[in-house]
Design a protein around this motif. Structure first.
Motif, PDB file in Angstrom:
ATOM      1  N   ASN A   1       4.463   1.466   6.423  1.00  0.00           N
ATOM      2  CA  ASN A   1       4.844   1.394   5.017  1.00  0.00           C
ATOM      3  C   ASN A   1       5.260  -0.011   4.626  1.00  0.00           C
ATOM      4  OD1 ASN A   1       7.736   0.982   5.111  1.00  0.00           O
ATOM      5  ND2 ASN A   1       7.846   3.030   5.986  1.00  0.00           N
ATOM      6  N   ALA A   2       5.347  -0.204   3.333  1.00  0.00           N
ATOM      7  CA  ALA A   2       5.546  -1.550   2.813  1.00  0.00           C
ATOM      8  C   ALA A   2       6.847  -2.163   3.323  1.00  0.00           C
ATOM      9  CB  ALA A   2       5.546  -1.520   1.295  1.00  0.00           C
ATOM     10  N   ARG A   3       7.848  -1.337   3.394  1.00  0.00           N
ATOM     11  CA  ARG A   3       9.151  -1.842   3.816  1.00  0.00           C
ATOM     12  C   ARG A   3       9.070  -2.410   5.222  1.00  0.00           C
ATOM     13  NH1 ARG A   3      14.914  -0.280   3.250  1.00  0.00           N
ATOM     14  NH2 ARG A   3      15.760  -2.379   3.498  1.00  0.00           N
TER      15      ARG A   3
ATOM     16  N   GLY B   1      15.889 -12.541  -6.477  1.00  0.00           N
ATOM     17  CA  GLY B   1      16.108 -11.135  -6.155  1.00  0.00           C
ATOM     18  C   GLY B   1      15.146 -10.594  -5.113  1.00  0.00           C
ATOM     19  N   ASN B   2      14.199 -11.401  -4.679  1.00  0.00           N
ATOM     20  CA  ASN B   2      13.210 -10.871  -3.744  1.00  0.00           C
ATOM     21  C   ASN B   2      13.690 -10.950  -2.310  1.00  0.00           C
ATOM     22  OD1 ASN B   2      11.618 -10.360  -5.886  1.00  0.00           O
ATOM     23  ND2 ASN B   2       9.822 -11.405  -5.085  1.00  0.00           N
ATOM     24  N   MET B   3      13.086 -10.128  -1.496  1.00  0.00           N
ATOM     25  CA  MET B   3      13.558 -10.023  -0.128  1.00  0.00           C
ATOM     26  C   MET B   3      12.839 -10.972   0.805  1.00  0.00           C
ATOM     27  SD  MET B   3      13.827  -5.957  -0.276  1.00  0.00           S
ATOM     28  CE  MET B   3      14.314  -5.678   1.400  1.00  0.00           C
TER      29      MET B   3
ATOM     30  N   ASP C   1       7.594  -9.217  -0.388  1.00  0.00           N
ATOM     31  CA  ASP C   1       8.573  -8.301  -0.958  1.00  0.00           C
ATOM     32  C   ASP C   1       7.972  -6.900  -1.029  1.00  0.00           C
ATOM     33  OD1 ASP C   1      11.264  -8.442  -2.823  1.00  0.00           O
ATOM     34  OD2 ASP C   1       9.893  -6.836  -3.366  1.00  0.00           O
ATOM     35  N   PRO C   2       8.617  -5.956  -0.380  1.00  0.00           N
ATOM     36  CA  PRO C   2       8.017  -4.618  -0.312  1.00  0.00           C
ATOM     37  C   PRO C   2       7.791  -3.977  -1.674  1.00  0.00           C
ATOM     38  CG  PRO C   2      10.289  -4.588   0.469  1.00  0.00           C
ATOM     39  CD  PRO C   2       9.894  -6.020   0.320  1.00  0.00           C
ATOM     40  N   THR C   3       8.595  -4.362  -2.645  1.00  0.00           N
ATOM     41  CA  THR C   3       8.424  -3.699  -3.937  1.00  0.00           C
ATOM     42  C   THR C   3       7.299  -4.316  -4.749  1.00  0.00           C
ATOM     43  OG1 THR C   3      10.027  -5.161  -4.974  1.00  0.00           O
ATOM     44  CG2 THR C   3      10.856  -3.122  -4.051  1.00  0.00           C
ATOM     45  N   GLU C   4       6.854  -5.476  -4.302  1.00  0.00           N
ATOM     46  CA  GLU C   4       5.822  -6.115  -5.115  1.00  0.00           C
ATOM     47  C   GLU C   4       4.510  -6.287  -4.389  1.00  0.00           C
ATOM     48  OE1 GLU C   4       7.274  -9.695  -6.799  1.00  0.00           O
ATOM     49  OE2 GLU C   4       8.768  -8.649  -7.999  1.00  0.00           O
TER      50      GLU C   4
ATOM     51  N   HIS D   1       2.371  -4.386  -3.341  1.00  0.00           N
ATOM     52  CA  HIS D   1       1.234  -3.594  -3.806  1.00  0.00           C
ATOM     53  C   HIS D   1       0.857  -3.895  -5.239  1.00  0.00           C
ATOM     54  CE1 HIS D   1       0.509  -1.182  -0.334  1.00  0.00           C
ATOM     55  NE2 HIS D   1       1.779  -0.853  -0.240  1.00  0.00           N
ATOM     56  N   ASN D   2       1.607  -4.774  -5.865  1.00  0.00           N
ATOM     57  CA  ASN D   2       1.331  -5.058  -7.274  1.00  0.00           C
ATOM     58  C   ASN D   2       0.535  -6.336  -7.450  1.00  0.00           C
ATOM     59  OD1 ASN D   2       2.474  -2.787  -8.230  1.00  0.00           O
ATOM     60  ND2 ASN D   2       4.199  -3.796  -9.247  1.00  0.00           N
TER      61      ASN D   2
ATOM     62  N   LEU E   1      -1.195  -8.062  -2.112  1.00  0.00           N
ATOM     63  CA  LEU E   1      -1.612  -7.759  -0.746  1.00  0.00           C
ATOM     64  C   LEU E   1      -2.898  -8.503  -0.423  1.00  0.00           C
ATOM     65  CD1 LEU E   1      -1.167  -6.198   1.792  1.00  0.00           C
ATOM     66  CD2 LEU E   1      -2.185  -4.206   0.724  1.00  0.00           C
TER      67      LEU E   1
ATOM     68  N   PRO F   1      16.602 -10.269 -11.056  1.00  0.00           N
ATOM     69  CA  PRO F   1      17.872 -10.021 -10.375  1.00  0.00           C
ATOM     70  C   PRO F   1      18.431 -11.296  -9.739  1.00  0.00           C
ATOM     71  CG  PRO F   1      16.038  -9.116  -9.120  1.00  0.00           C
ATOM     72  CD  PRO F   1      15.475  -9.587 -10.424  1.00  0.00           C
TER      73      PRO F   1
ATOM     74  N   THR G   1      20.439 -11.148  -7.041  1.00  0.00           N
ATOM     75  CA  THR G   1      20.613 -10.924  -5.613  1.00  0.00           C
ATOM     76  C   THR G   1      19.675  -9.810  -5.166  1.00  0.00           C
ATOM     77  OG1 THR G   1      22.089  -9.868  -4.029  1.00  0.00           O
ATOM     78  CG2 THR G   1      22.611  -9.570  -6.333  1.00  0.00           C
ATOM     79  N   ASP G   2      19.381  -9.812  -3.907  1.00  0.00           N
ATOM     80  CA  ASP G   2      18.504  -8.734  -3.448  1.00  0.00           C
ATOM     81  C   ASP G   2      19.315  -7.564  -2.884  1.00  0.00           C
ATOM     82  OD1 ASP G   2      19.409  -9.748  -1.117  1.00  0.00           O
ATOM     83  OD2 ASP G   2      17.447 -10.191  -0.254  1.00  0.00           O
TER      84      ASP G   2
ATOM     85  N   LYS H   1      18.437  -4.301  -4.564  1.00  0.00           N
ATOM     86  CA  LYS H   1      17.066  -3.899  -4.231  1.00  0.00           C
ATOM     87  C   LYS H   1      17.023  -3.321  -2.827  1.00  0.00           C
ATOM     88  CE  LYS H   1      13.069  -6.277  -5.479  1.00  0.00           C
ATOM     89  NZ  LYS H   1      12.214  -7.471  -5.392  1.00  0.00           N
TER      90      LYS H   1
ATOM     91  N   HIS I   1      -4.370  -1.489  -8.866  1.00  0.00           N
ATOM     92  CA  HIS I   1      -3.829  -2.727  -8.322  1.00  0.00           C
ATOM     93  C   HIS I   1      -2.414  -3.049  -8.769  1.00  0.00           C
ATOM     94  CE1 HIS I   1      -4.426  -5.347 -11.815  1.00  0.00           C
ATOM     95  NE2 HIS I   1      -5.517  -4.657 -12.033  1.00  0.00           N
ATOM     96  N   THR I   2      -1.904  -2.385  -9.762  1.00  0.00           N
ATOM     97  CA  THR I   2      -0.520  -2.657 -10.144  1.00  0.00           C
ATOM     98  C   THR I   2       0.121  -1.372 -10.651  1.00  0.00           C
ATOM     99  OG1 THR I   2      -1.110  -4.904 -10.757  1.00  0.00           O
ATOM    100  CG2 THR I   2       0.970  -4.074 -11.577  1.00  0.00           C
TER     101      THR I   2
ATOM    102  N   PHE J   1       9.231   3.293  -5.675  1.00  0.00           N
ATOM    103  CA  PHE J   1       8.886   2.333  -4.638  1.00  0.00           C
ATOM    104  C   PHE J   1       7.462   2.630  -4.201  1.00  0.00           C
ATOM    105  CE2 PHE J   1       9.072   1.539   0.089  1.00  0.00           C
ATOM    106  CZ  PHE J   1       8.730   0.218  -0.029  1.00  0.00           C
TER     107      PHE J   1
ATOM    108  N   ARG K   1       4.891   2.878  -1.761  1.00  0.00           N
ATOM    109  CA  ARG K   1       4.962   2.877  -0.306  1.00  0.00           C
ATOM    110  C   ARG K   1       3.658   2.449   0.328  1.00  0.00           C
ATOM    111  NH1 ARG K   1       7.639   8.112   1.329  1.00  0.00           N
ATOM    112  NH2 ARG K   1       5.570   8.745   1.978  1.00  0.00           N
TER     113      ARG K   1
END
Lengths: 139, 1171
Positions: A36-38, A91-93, A97-100, A102-103, A107, B746, B748-749, B752, B838-839, B845, B847
């Motif tokens: 998974n993305a995370r 704010g990204n990790m 970034d797992p939340t992005e 796929h956007n 990828l 944001p 801070t992360d 998130k 694609h978006t 989230f 996955r």
């Protein structure tokens, strides 16, 4: 001396090649939904800094040993790595970034980048190998 | 119409009757068919007449239901049964009963179909029942569909047959056909043409015959109107609800059923799928559920079937009723079958045959014959059908020209055309599909695509310069939803698509996936149709008849397996039963919070709604409050009063007690109530101004992670302590700057990361932000964004100073606490091969490439996705999208809700434009613009929006319109595009130059991402009506109330006059603007004040006066309010300086201090085009 420089950069280059392959494998795992993305992003983010350091190291080595051509070859990649790292939004990790991921085709672009890097490192590898052999012979 | 019992008549009867009338009415079909039939199918004759006979009649049976109104259900069943199971019986009966046989047909067939069935109505089911009991449901399929007749009957069968025969006598007696008989002919007759068409059409055809259209209309309308107003064609929510209308629809439904049949048959050539879908919808709606239940026969049938396939229906009109719905059984089988004459085919056969034999003769005039039929039905039932555009569409269909498309493409010069708004709020455009497909297609409120005609290639899409994407509202509250309990959920073996109305049945045993085109087997269980209680009709299963269905999932779909995927690291929770509903409330009790006074209102509201919280006996609740420390509450059953446990170590939060903090609501209800009553007083003296939100969230996470569930956070200020502490980033002087807006992302992360952890543990976090100062929503909102929560924001909330916000807060809470909820959900969106997503936009989230992880899913949030076309879609004419939402209901059931949307694929740019859905495009663009403004900058996003208009207009100019006229020309379908984009640019989220607080801006952005389309469109482009001169012209009549339908007005001050009263519907709020010179009668009758001056300044209710005007205004308001999840606020605004601004800022077509007017905007666009 020169041989030592090239041996060192050869080792460095090998590490970078492995890293690129690792990136590609992990990203394609994500693409195929094996992880998974995370998990994927936390795996990859761990290696972003080592990759950057490795790239900068070989760049510096070339600069120090005054191999201008190879230095110039290395420089853009090093700059790109640094730029990419610095430009991560607050704010990204991390770069990944797992939340992005796929956007917006991220990828795919990450994948493309990893592929290009792999090709580039392979090229460097042979250049270093050649230069090393040349240096050894000259010695 | 008369005899309800008549419906009961099984096909066989119909047939007879048919023939009778035929003699009089329509000779051509009469003889023709039979003969042709024979000739075409000599082998059938060999096999044995009986089966064919039975099936033969089927078609007429379909038609029959139409005239007779309601009660058909049982009888139909029985009929079906009858047919299927008791082929032999029929023969026998025939013999026993003297049936007048008018049949001229030489073939032996004519005789058998005779009476028995019709008469038997209720009785036969019993008989059947017995039989079923005797044998395991599927064990002896033979008995079901009587392949015996084809093959030498095995011993078993024979015995069964004998049994049947014995039973028959009982069945027979119930005579009945009498009164109904005369009617039948009429109805059934028309069916013939359709069939004939069927026979003749080649398989390649997928376009609808013009004649067919009316049917379609009739059907969906009533259907929707009765059963699911929300989902309806679009809009008129009120309709469905109205009881009176229901009656009509019912009738309609049946009528339509008939039609559809034909249509279907016409289309069947295309493929099976067509019909499979066609019937689905109508059935449920068409037949009032009550009738279903009442019928004894039906119930029994239900029991029998339950062993293998049952249906449960939590929703009022659900599947059960569906079952009741008459499925007049037989369907025309696929073409293949004709050739193969497979044993299973016996069922379908009859139709085919009929179609076939009639084919040649009637084919030519088939469509005309349709027309009158459709029309008549249409007229008959047109009343409930509110939708103008549909009507016109239907008429267009009638005339045989795709008028809609033409209309949609009419070039409009925006610079000249001033009044573009339709009189009523815009409906979703109908995809240009065959009526059958249209009928079963997913409701546009659930599933909407920006382009209702999918371009064939990415190149074409790029050329069109319009975004391709889907807008989904998957967990919407539905009034009617087929719920299916089944041991095996049929899915494609390679892409895991759920079987849906758009799959193709190659034959009875195989189906072809419509997304990946793989051919799959139909499992045995699927062969049995619980609706008709017959075997061998996989294409009539509810899954194949409804684009929206819900499955009760078996243990394969339990959380354990899913959990594994979710969280690879955690090995702790694998394979566990579905989680109970669990709610944790995290309350800010710092000084600031106490000042704002929300706590009391929250506690009151929760107290009221404690019993309405969705859940069962396992429901768990917990409370946690925080200021600079974190307070837990021990609510263990048996305590005399709640115990507060304070944890002051916020750097390393721990849970003070393991099992007593989240308690069973049922067992500890008294303690919970105690706590809620004492909580507001407990902190009234609090002087603590710090807020440790981060640690509190961590604690909440730890508390909830064993079960998952919902965390509801109330926060009133910037978090200042511990992890996740934030600094103020807003510079008030920059609020109205024209340059970029900073800090939209944001800081801070932390939030998130925590949200992702929560998501991994199936915890959703909902955020209520009530604050008067900057709270950095951009950072805090991440906690909800990535855990699939919802965000509520009440700027400058104060319980005394801001009564409007207080009221909104209370209303929202009422809805929030009692609304449906799904836990540990995932949603997968699949599309036809060649398309890819694609978006994603929304709160969740992502996955993996097509899998959204939704810790909680609520009925009020929507999602959007952008798509690209990776491979050419040239090899298919249809593109399908399926969204499957797997969730745990609050009752602890795993359920899967599946929506399937089917759209045509086109290769002409003009077709793409004709199918463009301007509202969906606007919403998708809004989502994209929000993303852009966060990742890049606000001005980029705004430019991109303007460019979207420019690009589109120039693409249209250069590619499609061949008129060389100057000016800004766009197709009619898209004529509102510039207005909408301009309105978007003036929204809080995207505007510049006007003072906007950062938090409000960010909140508006969050809203854009999660609001469903209708709501969003009302926010972006509110509906403006004039109320003081409403006429009853075109008014709706619902129940006993008349709902006037005032025309929509353009959002421009020039439409607002001082002597009028105007209603502005902004979705979450209504503004009633009263002009200075508004006539006193209106003010007196509606507002209950004597004159303009006496209207109080902060009026927020329309008094319930008994004057006709007031009643009409309230009727309109109620009607507008209908089907909105959150009840809207009402503000009466007087035409004086102080409050006017709030009203006039919505006049988006006018120039404002910092933004251009509509006309200027058009000129700007035109300028850029000419560059």
């Amino acid at each position: 001396m020169e041989a030592a420089v090239f041996i060192l950069s050869l080792v460095d280059c090998c590490a970078l090649i492995f890293l690129s392959v690792y990136f590609i494998i992990t990203l394609s795992d994500l693409e195929c939904d094996y992880i998974n993305a995370r998990a994927c992003c936390s795996k990859l983010n761990k290696w972003v800094i080592p990759e950057m350091v490795g790239q900068c190291l070989s760049t510096m080595l070339m600069l120090v040993s005054m191999h201008w051509f190879i230095f110039l070859l290395n420089l853009p990649v090093a700059v790109w790595d640094i730029y990419r790292y610095v430009k991560v939004p607050m704010g990204n990790m991390g770069v990944f970034d797992p939340t992005e991921i796929h956007n917006r085709g991220q990828l795919k672009s990450h994948m493309k980048e990893a592929m290009i890097k792999l090709g580039y490192h392979l090229l460097c590898f042979f250049i270093y190998l050649y230069s090393m052999i040349l240096a050894l012979i000259n010695d | 119409m008369s005899a309800p019992g008549f419906t009961n008549l099984s096909s066989s009867v119909n047939y007879n009757q048919n023939s009778t009338p035929n003699g009089g009415d329509a000779p051509p079909y009469q003889n023709g068919p039979a003969q042709t039939y024979q000739s075409m199918y000599p082998p059938t004759g060999c096999y044995g007449a009986p089966p064919q006979h039975q099936s033969y009649p089927t078609i007429p049976a379909h038609s029959t239901p139409a005239p007779s109104k309601a009660s058909m259900t049982n009888s139909v069943h029985s009929a079906n049964y009858y047919q299927s199971n008791h082929q032999q019986q029929q023969q026998q009966q025939q013999q026993q009963r003297p049936v007048p046989q008018h049949h001229v047909a030489p073939s032996p067939y004519s005789a058998p179909p005779s009476q028995p069935v019709p008469s038997s109505g209720p009785v036969p089911p019993h008989a059947q029942y017995n039989q079923q009991l005797q044998h395991p449901p599927y064990a002896t399929p033979g008995s079901y569909y009587g392949p015996q007749s084809y093959h030498p009957p095995p011993a078993q069968h024979t015995s069964q047959q004998q049994q049947q025969q014995q039973q028959q006598p009982t069945l027979v007696p119930a005579p009945a056909s009498g009164p109904g008989a005369p009617l039948h002919p009429i109805v059934s007759y028309p069916s013939a043409p359709g069939n004939s068409q069927y026979g003749t059409l080649s398989s390649s055809q997928n376009n609808t015959t013009p004649g067919v259209l009316p049917t379609q209309m009739g059907a969906p309308l009533h259907q929707y109107s009765t059963s699911r107003p929300a989902s309806t064609t679009a809009a008129q929510p009120g309709y469905g609800v109205a009881p009176p209308s229901q009656l009509v629809p019912t009738v309609n439904g049946q009528g339509s059923t008939v039609h559809q049949h034909y249509d279907r048959s016409c289309q069947s050539s295309l493929s099976y799928n067509t019909y499979s879908g066609a019937e689905a919808d109508q059935l449920p709606s068409g037949t009032p559920s009550t009738s279903v239940h009442s019928s004894p026969g039906h119930h029994q049938g239900g029991d029998t079937s339950s062993s293998s396939t049952g249906s449960a229906s939590p929703v009022p009109n659900s599947y059960d009723s569906l079952e009741g719905g008459n499925f007049p059984d037989s369907m025309p089988p696929s073409n293949d079958m004709t050739n193969q004459a497979a044993p299973y085919g016996s069922y379908g056969y009859p139709n085919m045959q009929q179609g076939y034999h009639q084919g040649p003769a009637s084919h030519a005039d088939s469509s005309p014959s349709h027309d009158p039929y459709g029309q008549s039905s249409y007229q008959q039932y047109s009343q409930p059908f509110p939708n103008l555009s549909q009507l016109s569409a239907a008429l267009g269909g009638l005339s045989g020209v795709p008028e809609l498309e033409v209309e949609a493409l009419t070039p409009i010069n925006l610079l000249q055309e001033r009044s573009l708004l339709p009189p009523r709020p815009l409906e979703a455009p109908e995809p240009n599909l065959s009526p059958e497909l249209k009928k079963v297609n997913c409701s546009p409120q659930t599933f909407r695509c920006t382009l209702t005609s999918i371009p064939q290639t990415q190149t074409l899409l790029n050329k069109a310069r319009l975004p391709l994407g889907l807008l989904l509202h998957p967990f919407r509250d539905l009034q009617q939803l087929p719920v299916i309990t089944s041991n095996t959920i049929v899915r494609c073996r390679s892409c895991r698509t759920y079987i849906n109305p758009f799959v193709t049945f190659l034959d009875q045993r195989r189906w072809k996936c419509n997304l990946c085109y793989r051919v799959n087997d139909v499992p045995d269980e699927f062969m049995y149709n619980p609706v008709t209680r017959s075997y061998g009709e996989p294409h009539k299963r509810p899954e194949v008849q409804n684009a929206t269905v819900e499955f009760i999932a078996s243990s394969d779909y339990m959380v354990g397996t899913k959990r594994l995927q979710v969280n690879d690291n955690s090995t702790t929770n694998q394979l566990r039963p579905p989680q109970p509903a669990a709610y944790l409330f995290v309350l800010d009790v710092s000084h600031n919070a106490v000042e704002s006074g929300y706590l009391k209102y929250f506690c009151d509201s929760l107290m009221e709604n404690l019993d309405k919280l969705p859940g069962d006996s396992r429901t768990r609740v917990g409370f946690l409050t925080f200021d600079n420390t974190i307070h837990f509450y021990n609510l263990q059953e048996g305590l005399s009063q709640p115990q507060m446990l304070v944890v002051s170590d916020i750097d390393d939060v721990f849970i003070p007690s393991n099992d007593s903090l989240m308690v069973n609501l049922k067992e500890s209800k008294e303690l919970v109530k105690d706590l809620l009553t004492s909580l507001p007083a407990m902190f009234s003296q609090s002087r603590e101004t710090q807020s440790a939100l981060g640690p509190a969230l961590q604690a909440a996470f730890k508390l909830m992670s064993p079960t998952g569930g919902r965390i509801t956070v109330f926060q009133t200020q910037l978090p200042t302590l511990g992890a996740g502490a934030l600094q103020s980033r807003e510079d008030p002087n920059q609020r109205s700057s024209n340059k970029g807006v900073q800090h939209l992302g944001p800081a801070t992360d932390f939030y998130k990361k925590l949200a992702l952890d929560c998501s991994g543990q199936q915890i959703g976090v909902d955020l209520f932000l009530l604050s008067s100062q900057y709270t950095d929503l951009a950072s805090i909102s991440c906690i909800s964004k990535y855990s699939a929560g919802s965000i509520f924001y009440y700027p400058s909330f104060h319980f005394i100073h801001n009564p409007a916000q207080l009221e909104k807060f209370q209303r929202d809470l009422d809805r929030y606490l009692s609304r449906k909820i799904g836990f540990e959900a995932v949603m997968r969106i699949r599309c036809t091969k060649g398309l890819s997503i694609h978006t994603f936009h929304g709160n969740f989230f992502v996955r993996s490439t097509d899998l959204l992880s939704l810790a909680n899913v609520n009925p009020d949030s929507a999602f959007a996705v952008q798509m690209s076309i990776e491979d050419s879609l040239a090899d298919s004419s249809l593109a399908c999208f399926q969204a499957a939402l797997l969730y745990t209901s609050s009752k602890g059931k795993r359920r899967i809700r599946v929506h399937t949307l089917c759209l045509p694929v086109v290769n002409q740019l003009s077709d793409v434009y004709a199918g463009a859905d301007v509202q969906a495009i606007t919403c998708l663009l809004a989502n994209m613009a929000i993303d852009r403004s966060i990742t890049s900058s606000l001005s980029d996003a705004r430019d991109a929006l303007v460019n979207a208009v420019v690009d589109f207009a120039s693409a249209y100019k250069s590619n499609v319109s061949n008129l060389q006229q100057s000016g800004l020309v766009v197709p009619a379908a898209m004529c509102l595009f510039p207005i909408y984009i301009l309105a978007l640019l003036k929204q809080k989220a995207l505007r510049t130059g006007t003072s906007t607080r950062l938090d409000e801006r960010v909140f508006a952005m969050c809203e854009f991402k999660t609001q469903p389309l209708e709501q969003l469109m009302r926010m972006v482009h509110p509906d403006l009506y004039r109320l003081d001169n409403m006429s009853d012209q075109g008014a709706l009549h619902l129940n006993d109330t008349v709902v006037p339908q005032p025309h929509l007005l353009h959002l421009s001050a020039e439409n607002i006059s001082r002597d009028g009263a105007f209603l502005l519907d902004c979705g979450y709020v209504f503004y009633l603007w009263i002009g200075k010179c508004c006539n006193d009668m209106f003010i007196r009758d509606v507002l209950g004040c004597t004159n303009f001056a006496s209207i109080p300044p902060n009026m927020s209710h329309i008094p319930e006066l008994e004057t006709p005007l007031s009643q009409r205004v309230r009727a309109l308001l109620d009607w507008l309010q209908d089907n909105r999840a959150f009840s809207s606020m009402m503000h009466v605004i007087k035409d004086d300086a102080s409050t006017k601004v709030t009203f006039f800022q919505h006049m988006v077509e006018d120039r404002s201090e910092s933004a251009s007017s509509y006309h200027e905007f058009l000129q700007q666009v035109q300028q850029q085009m000419s560059k």
